[in-house]
Each structure stands twice: as C-alpha cells, then as structure tokens.
Design an enzyme around this catalytic site. Structure first.
Site, PDB file in Angstrom:
ATOM      1  CG  ASP A  45      -2.115   0.915   1.065  1.00  0.00           C
ATOM      2  OD1 ASP A  45      -3.234   0.403   1.166  1.00  0.00           O
ATOM      3  OD2 ASP A  45      -1.942   2.135   0.800  1.00  0.00           O
ATOM      4  CE  LYS A  80      -4.977   3.929   4.581  1.00  0.00           C
ATOM      5  NZ  LYS A  80      -6.012   3.982   3.517  1.00  0.00           N
ATOM      6  CG  ASN A 112       0.806   3.715  -7.450  1.00  0.00           C
ATOM      7  OD1 ASN A 112       0.264   2.654  -7.793  1.00  0.00           O
ATOM      8  ND2 ASN A 112       0.407   4.879  -7.907  1.00  0.00           N
ATOM      9  CG  ASN A 167      -6.976   2.386  -8.113  1.00  0.00           C
ATOM     10  OD1 ASN A 167      -6.318   2.085  -9.106  1.00  0.00           O
ATOM     11  ND2 ASN A 167      -6.456   2.374  -6.885  1.00  0.00           N
ATOM     12  CB  CYS A 185      -7.955 -12.423 -16.857  1.00  0.00           C
ATOM     13  SG  CYS A 185      -7.799 -11.141 -18.109  1.00  0.00           S
ATOM     14  CB  CYS A 214     -11.854 -11.690 -19.828  1.00  0.00           C
ATOM     15  SG  CYS A 214     -10.522 -12.873 -20.108  1.00  0.00           S
ATOM     16  CB  CYS A 233     -14.730  10.703  -4.862  1.00  0.00           C
ATOM     17  SG  CYS A 233     -13.933  11.963  -5.796  1.00  0.00           S
ATOM     18  CB  CYS A 245      -8.461 -11.740 -23.128  1.00  0.00           C
ATOM     19  SG  CYS A 245      -7.970 -10.674 -21.767  1.00  0.00           S
ATOM     20  CB  CYS A 295      -5.460 -13.306 -20.457  1.00  0.00           C
ATOM     21  SG  CYS A 295      -7.086 -14.074 -20.316  1.00  0.00           S
TER      22      CYS A 295
END
Lengths: 165, 395
Positions: B100, B123, B146, B179, B221, B224, B245, B298, B303
């Site tokens: 995180d 965190k 990130n 997200n 996946c 897909c 938001c 896909c 995949c």
C-alpha cells in the site's frame, strides 16, 4: 454522454494508433511520439481558438508528466500545477491526472490530488483504447473538472488569486 | 557555559530514554507472547490455536497446520485489506506480504482496524505493528509504494514471485485495492506469473460489493470483460453524487473481507467449494453467484497464453464423494413439485452477465466508436521524439 462542444474539441485532437504502454519497450517510443504529436496539435488548436489552457511535458521516458493549467474566472487567471504518471496498464487504463496543490481542498478528489472523473469518462476511454491519448484525457477529464470545480472553489474562498501576493 | 552543556547532555539523555520507552511500547514487544513452534490442539486458555485446530478434530479441515507454511500477498491495506490481513493473522497464516502506498488518515476511522493514534503512519507499517502484536508467529513483509507505477511494477512482480516462506512464489494474491488501474496492474502481473488471485471490491456508494476468484487461463481474467457491477437496485437518477467521490461503510467492507478470507481459506486448506464470483447487494441482501469463462479475444496476451495452456492440459475429473442423487420421497402419487417463482429482474441499459450482475459498460463490437474521419490520423515518421519534446516545450 459528451456535450457538443466537447465532442467538437475531441474530434480535432488527432487519434493515436499504437497500443503500447511503458513496459512495451519497442513500441512505447512510437506511442510516445504519437502522444506528443497529438498533444502539440491540441495545444495549437487551443491557441488558435483563443482557448489556451494547459502546457505539459514529460521526463525522457515519457512515464512522468508535469505542467500547468489555467482557468479564467471573472477576468482573473488562476494557475495550477499538473502532474501524473503513466501507469504500466496504459493505454488500457487512462492516466490519473492530479492537481496536488488542491489536495484536501475539495471532496471531488482522490488522495494525492487526483481528480474525480465523471461516470462517463471510464466507459468512453475503454471504448476508445488505444485511440485516445493524454490529450483526450485532458479534454475529457481535466477540462470539464476545472470548469465545474474551480468557480465553486473560488466562490468558497478556498482558491485565491495569486497576483496580489 | 560547561555547566549549561552538562545540563543539556543530561536532558538529552533523559529524552532519549523516554523515546526508547515509547518506541518499545509502540512495538508492543513488551507485552507480546513468545513465538509458538507448533500449533497445538490442546484446549486450554493459553493456546491461541485451540479453536482453529478444532476444525481439524471436527473434520472440516484435513490438516490445519499447513496454513503455517503458506504465504498470502494482500495488495491494498485499506477498509477491506486491513481486515483481511487481520483475519489471516488470527488464523495463523505463515506469512503476509502487504502492499500500500497510503498513510492512515482520520477520514479512515469509519472503517475497521486502524486507530486514531496511527494517523500519519504508512498503512503497511501501522498494520504490521498491530498484526505482529496480535500474532507474533506470522511473518510480515511490507512494501510502501504504488504498484501501477513504472518504477515499482517490476519489483511488485518479483516480490510476488519470490516472497513465500521458502523463497518461492506466494500461494495466493488478494486484491483489496480501490481503483481500476491497480486491479488491472495486479491482473497483468498474475497473468504473466500464472498466479491465482482473488479480486474484491466495494462499490463507491458503499451498498454493494463482490469477490472473484481468478485462475489464469481457466476463468475470465480482469481484462476479459468490462468491470462487473452488482446491481444495487437504486435508481441512478436519485443517486446524488454532488460533492463526493466515494462513500464507505465498515459493515459492507467487513462483510466483503469476510467473504474474501473465507474463500481464500477454502482454497488454501482445501475445504468446501471456492466460489468463482460472489456478489453482495446490501439493499436487498441478495448474493448472486456465477462463473465466467475467459474471453478468447482478451486484450491481455498472457491471458490468451494461459488459456491455450489450460486447453492443452488434461482435465482432472473431480470425484463427488458419496453424493448419490436420490429422490427425497420414493413415490409422488400426486405429482407435486416445486416451482421457482422468483422473477428475474431486468436491467435494461447495461449488459447483464447473471441475475443481479451486469457489466459496468459495453465495449464496441468493432473498433470504431468515435468516428471522426481519417484527417485526424497521426503520422509520426517525420520527426524524432527529441524534436517533438522540444517543440512541445517551446509552444
């Protein structure tokens, strides 16, 4: 979904061809050239239409972008720093444009000052992979966001004009 | 002057001691129990594992202690991820790898796990301290970055591939991010590494959620199909978005974390049936489930590769143990039968995948959506990237 003027703006931004992200070492250079060509055309269009509202540049790899945007309200010009990274999943996912100096000043932002986009943005982006690029993200994402949020932030006194200081 | 200096030195020493004391408290090392080498099933007040080992005695789980050799990566340590990590810690998981890039904020206090005194800490660090205190047997690695950024993605992939207790790939990845970009990044990594993972999510209006089990090549996946949404049965027009938001509730997040860890445990310890997709609609308490096949077209090339590998692999026939289909009643003189009277609800605008689950949006059949003609086409042959960059700078 998209209003007429936005549609018109969008249609004048050159579409991109190469589906490549920063991890595709061979094709990313090509995509980056397309991004720059598209952005240059978009900025020139804006200047010609007397609606010049942002500048952007990137690091050498084209993975980190930064610049400025302006918004004119009651004849006063307000300027904000822009920054965003190109995620490894680009162009499948759009860049998350951020205005760090407004972080914490409006609820319509995610952490780090990333702007909160409308429900329409992501579906529209997804339907136009890989043709949409950074210019389209600016026109569809940041442009409308500034138009809605900045006047409100000025009215609330959260954003103040800088020229007097 | 020298007296002053001495006083200052003493003051510094006193402060250093005080700081060391506070640090010790923070680490919780003073109060925490010693590590336990083997899980015992002995039922005594001092055994933290007795109730878990009872699962084995009752025949639910064959070999519970296997969990101590297992490693789970939790990506996103927010409302769902922190609770997920706590549950796994209390279950005695061998190792947790936490990712995180965020810090604890007061705005997180409507969720579980984090506490006001942790505000400002990362965190992952705050979580690691609490989790080690709860169960010192669990090994915890933390990564504060990130995962979607170019700088960190390779490290993320490498960590998934080498962070298990014995230095191999982790046993399972749990996505607890909030997200689309991060989910896609996890999807990319797991398809490349052929790593099984669970996706979880809570809607931005906080009244629906889901978990999904992704087995590269075998199930759809994350790339897909467009993202799936659990219908909340709220009229979009009455949903007010002004000025915010996202909303969140500790209840929905706790429920989703519970579903997530329950299915993770079922997968890791091989009991029950792992649900491929479980939705939760809080407004009606409706729990749709379904299975999604991968998309042969896909966008993700890994995949497609995993799909061809899966097709080529001989399938293991699952034997159903002693479940004989026997009629409930031997005779049925009057021909009585049960009729399903539930009326499937319809959702017009979005493509429905299963009752109560639809795609967030539809993708075009052909690749033309925004038709603006050829004049806007791009020709990149003339200029070099350097020229373009300097042109952009000088406008």
């Amino acid at each position: 979904m998209v209003d007429e003027s936005t549609r018109k703006t969008l249609s004048s931004i050159p579409l991109l061809k190469t589906k490549a992200g920063p991890r595709d070492s061979n094709l990313w250079g090509q995509r980056l050239k397309e991004e720059y060509l598209s952005l240059i055309k978009y900025v020139e269009n804006n200047k010609n239409a007397d609606n010049d509202w942002f500048r952007l540049q990137s690091n050498e790899q084209g993975t980190k972008w930064f610049g400025k945007c302006w918004y004119v309200h009651n004849l006063l010009k307000y300027e904000f720093e822009i920054e965003f990274d190109i995620p490894i999943t680009y162009p499948t996912t759009a860049p998350e444009i951020a205005l760090p100096e407004l972080d914490g000043k409006t609820a319509k932002m995610y952490r780090g000052g990333k702007i909160c986009l409308t429900d329409h943005f992501k579906p529209l982006w997804a339907r136009n992979v890989p043709k949409f690029g950074i210019g389209h993200a600016m026109a569809l994402g940041l442009g409308p966001w500034l138009a809605v949020e900045i006047p409100e932030l000025i009215e609330k006194g959260v954003v103040k004009h800088k020229s007097n200081t | 002057m020298s007296e002053n200096m001495e006083e200052l030195f003493e003051r510094i020493k006193a402060l250093e001691n005080e700081l060391a004391e506070e640090k010790r408290k923070n680490e919780g090392s003073a109060q925490t129990r010693a590590k336990i080498k083997h899980m015992s099933s002995e039922v005594v007040d001092t055994n933290p594992y007795s109730r878990l080992l009872a699962l084995q005695r009752m025949g639910i789980v064959q070999n519970y202690e296997r969990i101590r050799k297992m490693t789970v990566a939790v990506v996103g340590v927010g409302g769902v991820g922190s609770v997920t990590a706590e549950m796994l810690t209390r279950c005695g998981i061998g190792k947790l790898v936490l990712f995180d890039y965020d810090k604890v904020e007061l705005a997180n206090m409507n969720r579980l796990f984090f506490q006001p005194h942790q505000v400002g800490q990362t965190k992952v660090e705050a979580a690691a301290i609490t989790l080690r205190f709860i169960n010192p047997d669990v090994e915890i690695d933390t990564h504060n970055y990130n995962i979607t950024s170019v700088d960190h993605f390779d490290h993320f992939m490498n960590t998934i591939n080498t962070s298990s207790i014995n230095g191999g790939r982790v046993d399972l990845v749990l996505s607890c991010v909030d997200n689309f970009e991060a989910r896609m990044a996890i999807n990319t990594a797991c398809n490349e590494l052929n790593q099984k993972w669970f996706e979880s999510g809570v809607s931005e209006n906080a009244v629906s959620g889901h978990i999904q089990f992704l087995v590269p090549g075998e199930t759809a996946c994350f790339a897909c199909v467009p993202p799936l949404v659990v219908a909340a049965n709220i009229d979009e027009k009455t949903l007010k978005r002004d000025g915010v938001c996202a909303a969140s509730l500790p209840t929905t997040m706790g429920i989703v974390a519970g579903f997530l860890v329950q299915n993770a445990l079922k997968y890791l310890l091989e009991f029950g049936t792992v649900t491929p997709y479980l939705g939760y609609n809080a407004m009606q308490d409706f729990f749709p489930t379904m299975r999604l096949k991968p998309n042969v077209n896909c966008d993700d090339k890994f995949c497609r590769l995993r799909q061809s590998e899966y097709v080529a692999k001989p399938k293991i026939e699952k034997c159903e143990e002693c479940v004989e289909e026997k009629p409930l009643h031997e005779d049925n003189e009057w021909g009585i039968c049960l009729v399903d009277e539930t009326v499937p609800e319809e959702y017009e605008t979005k493509k429905s995948v299963a009752p109560g689950i639809s795609q967030a949006y539809e993708l075009p059949d052909q690749d033309i959506d925004f038709d603006i003609g050829a004049e806007a086409d791009i020709d990149t042959n003339e200029q070099s990237l350097e020229e373009l960059m300097s042109k952009m700078k000088s406008i």
